[in-house]
Design an enzyme around this catalytic site. Structure first.
Site, PDB file in Angstrom:
ATOM      1  N   HIS A 164     -15.400  69.306 113.788  1.00  0.00           N
ATOM      2  CA  HIS A 164     -16.734  69.400 113.180  1.00  0.00           C
ATOM      3  C   HIS A 164     -16.642  69.292 111.668  1.00  0.00           C
ATOM      4  O   HIS A 164     -15.544  69.395 111.097  1.00  0.00           O
ATOM      5  CB  HIS A 164     -17.352  70.755 113.532  1.00  0.00           C
ATOM      6  CG  HIS A 164     -16.593  71.893 112.919  1.00  0.00           C
ATOM      7  ND1 HIS A 164     -15.474  72.431 113.518  1.00  0.00           N
ATOM      8  CD2 HIS A 164     -16.730  72.547 111.741  1.00  0.00           C
ATOM      9  CE1 HIS A 164     -14.975  73.381 112.739  1.00  0.00           C
ATOM     10  NE2 HIS A 164     -15.721  73.469 111.648  1.00  0.00           N
ATOM     11  N   THR A 216     -11.841  69.664 109.115  1.00  0.00           N
ATOM     12  CA  THR A 216     -10.500  70.268 109.066  1.00  0.00           C
ATOM     13  C   THR A 216      -9.711  69.862 110.309  1.00  0.00           C
ATOM     14  O   THR A 216     -10.226  69.953 111.421  1.00  0.00           O
ATOM     15  CB  THR A 216     -10.598  71.807 109.039  1.00  0.00           C
ATOM     16  OG1 THR A 216     -11.448  72.202 107.958  1.00  0.00           O
ATOM     17  CG2 THR A 216      -9.225  72.456 108.874  1.00  0.00           C
ATOM     18  N   THR A 261     -18.433  71.327 108.538  1.00  0.00           N
ATOM     19  CA  THR A 261     -19.332  72.407 108.143  1.00  0.00           C
ATOM     20  C   THR A 261     -20.261  71.891 107.044  1.00  0.00           C
ATOM     21  O   THR A 261     -19.796  71.363 106.030  1.00  0.00           O
ATOM     22  CB  THR A 261     -18.531  73.610 107.594  1.00  0.00           C
ATOM     23  OG1 THR A 261     -17.665  74.092 108.625  1.00  0.00           O
ATOM     24  CG2 THR A 261     -19.451  74.734 107.141  1.00  0.00           C
ATOM     25  N   HIS A 290     -15.830  67.852 104.841  1.00  0.00           N
ATOM     26  CA  HIS A 290     -14.616  67.416 105.536  1.00  0.00           C
ATOM     27  C   HIS A 290     -14.577  67.959 106.959  1.00  0.00           C
ATOM     28  O   HIS A 290     -15.272  68.920 107.293  1.00  0.00           O
ATOM     29  CB  HIS A 290     -13.389  67.952 104.786  1.00  0.00           C
ATOM     30  CG  HIS A 290     -13.318  69.439 104.834  1.00  0.00           C
ATOM     31  ND1 HIS A 290     -14.010  70.246 103.948  1.00  0.00           N
ATOM     32  CD2 HIS A 290     -12.694  70.289 105.699  1.00  0.00           C
ATOM     33  CE1 HIS A 290     -13.801  71.506 104.263  1.00  0.00           C
ATOM     34  NE2 HIS A 290     -13.004  71.570 105.325  1.00  0.00           N
TER      35      HIS A 290
HETATM   36  P1  2AM Z   1     -14.259  74.730 108.746  1.00  0.00           P
HETATM   37  O1  2AM Z   1     -13.214  73.739 109.048  1.00  0.00           O
HETATM   38  O2  2AM Z   1     -14.936  75.248 109.949  1.00  0.00           O
HETATM   39  O3  2AM Z   1     -15.256  74.236 107.740  1.00  0.00           O
HETATM   40  C1  2AM Z   1     -11.313  76.241 104.014  1.00  0.00           C
HETATM   41  O4  2AM Z   1     -11.660  77.533 104.321  1.00  0.00           O
HETATM   42  C2  2AM Z   1     -11.509  75.324 105.205  1.00  0.00           C
HETATM   43  O5  2AM Z   1     -10.594  75.652 106.236  1.00  0.00           O
HETATM   44  C3  2AM Z   1     -12.896  75.394 105.808  1.00  0.00           C
HETATM   45  O6  2AM Z   1     -13.311  74.079 106.019  1.00  0.00           O
HETATM   46  C4  2AM Z   1     -12.723  76.222 107.047  1.00  0.00           C
HETATM   47  O7  2AM Z   1     -13.573  76.055 108.124  1.00  0.00           O
HETATM   48  C5  2AM Z   1     -11.288  75.965 107.417  1.00  0.00           C
HETATM   49  N1  2AM Z   1     -10.690  77.170 107.991  1.00  0.00           N
HETATM   50  C6  2AM Z   1     -10.583  78.379 107.408  1.00  0.00           C
HETATM   51  N2  2AM Z   1      -9.923  79.238 108.202  1.00  0.00           N
HETATM   52  C7  2AM Z   1      -9.621  78.563 109.335  1.00  0.00           C
HETATM   53  C8  2AM Z   1      -8.952  78.895 110.552  1.00  0.00           C
HETATM   54  N3  2AM Z   1      -8.456  80.107 110.771  1.00  0.00           N
HETATM   55  N4  2AM Z   1      -8.843  77.935 111.482  1.00  0.00           N
HETATM   56  C9  2AM Z   1      -9.349  76.723 111.294  1.00  0.00           C
HETATM   57  N5  2AM Z   1      -9.983  76.338 110.162  1.00  0.00           N
HETATM   58  C10 2AM Z   1     -10.129  77.244 109.199  1.00  0.00           C
END
Ligand code: 2AM
Length: 220
Positions: free
Chosen positions: A151, A71, A153, A69
């Protein structure tokens, strides 16, 4: 009230449609396989391996759990700053549950993370939160436009959390903004591969990939 707070998700985002998810995973694995065989990569193997180790299996180096996904807003079940405001945004309510096409421009790896860069359209930017870390991360000289951090991951090194992929991408974009194009290594099937130093490898897609995705949220 407390009911509303517990109903907020861990995060909102665009979730890749299943068949595309498989396609992207296969492509990423093929990329890692190819990269691992390149002399240029072997020359810099130290970025990915410990003292005395001459080889690294990149496919095992990066691990990933959960759905692929992009985010939009990390809410941490309401504990993250601006979570409630985001969930209540008009655009979020309206587009929740709708499909879109994400434009994927590049694949990158660093010693910490592997991901793909998502190039957001104007419509998709309406779902991007206002309070992102882009400015703070980029520093005053290298301010990047909103949504730069977008992005997906694809994997993380042992002990690294996926939240690291965003800062890693921003680091690459800052280098590019400063005029660094990286050291061009060679053309791969999908486009040119460049090395930016410090274990940063970027494959820029000649033809961006179009990824069908659903705007929704995730609860663990
Ligand atoms: P990602 O978006 O870079 O993959 C669950 O942990 C998801 O939320 C993951 O996809 C993670 O990173 C995102 N995530 C976790 N903490 C975050 C933060 N402080 N800010 C933005 N995205 C975060």
């Amino acid at each position: 009230g407390s009911m509303e707070e517990v109903s907020l998700p861990l995060y909102f985002g665009w979730f890749l449609e299943y068949t595309f998810q498989d396609k992207l995973e296969v492509m990423a694995k093929d990329f890692l396989k190819t990269l691992g065989t390149l002399e240029a990569f072997k020359k810099h193997i130290r970025d990915f391996s410990g003292e005395g180790e001459e080889e690294t299996n990149l496919e095992q180096y990066f691990q990933h759990k959960g759905p692929l996904h992009c985010t939009t807003k990390y809410c941490n079940y309401g504990k993250a700053k601006g979570a409630k405001e985001y969930a209540e945004k008009e655009s979020v309510r309206q587009q929740y549950g709708s499909m879109t096409k994400l434009v994927i421009g590049a694949l990158f790896i660093t010693p910490r993370t592997m991901g793909v860069r998502v190039l957001l359209t104007q419509d998709q930017l309406q779902l991007w939160p206002d309070d992102t870390e882009e400015k703070a991360d980029a520093g005053p000289e290298a301010e990047l436009p909103p949504g730069s951090r977008a992005h997906i991951t694809l994997g993380c090194a042992e002990g690294i959390k996926p939240v690291q992929t965003g800062p890693d991408l921003l680091e690459i974009l800052q280098l590019q903004k400063q005029g660094q194009e990286g050291e061009k290594v060679q053309d791969l099937e999908n486009g040119p591969l460049a090395y930016y130093g410090n274990g940063i490898w970027v494959l820029s897609f000649t033809e961006p990939l179009l990824a069908p995705a659903l705007f929704s949220s995730y609860y663990k």
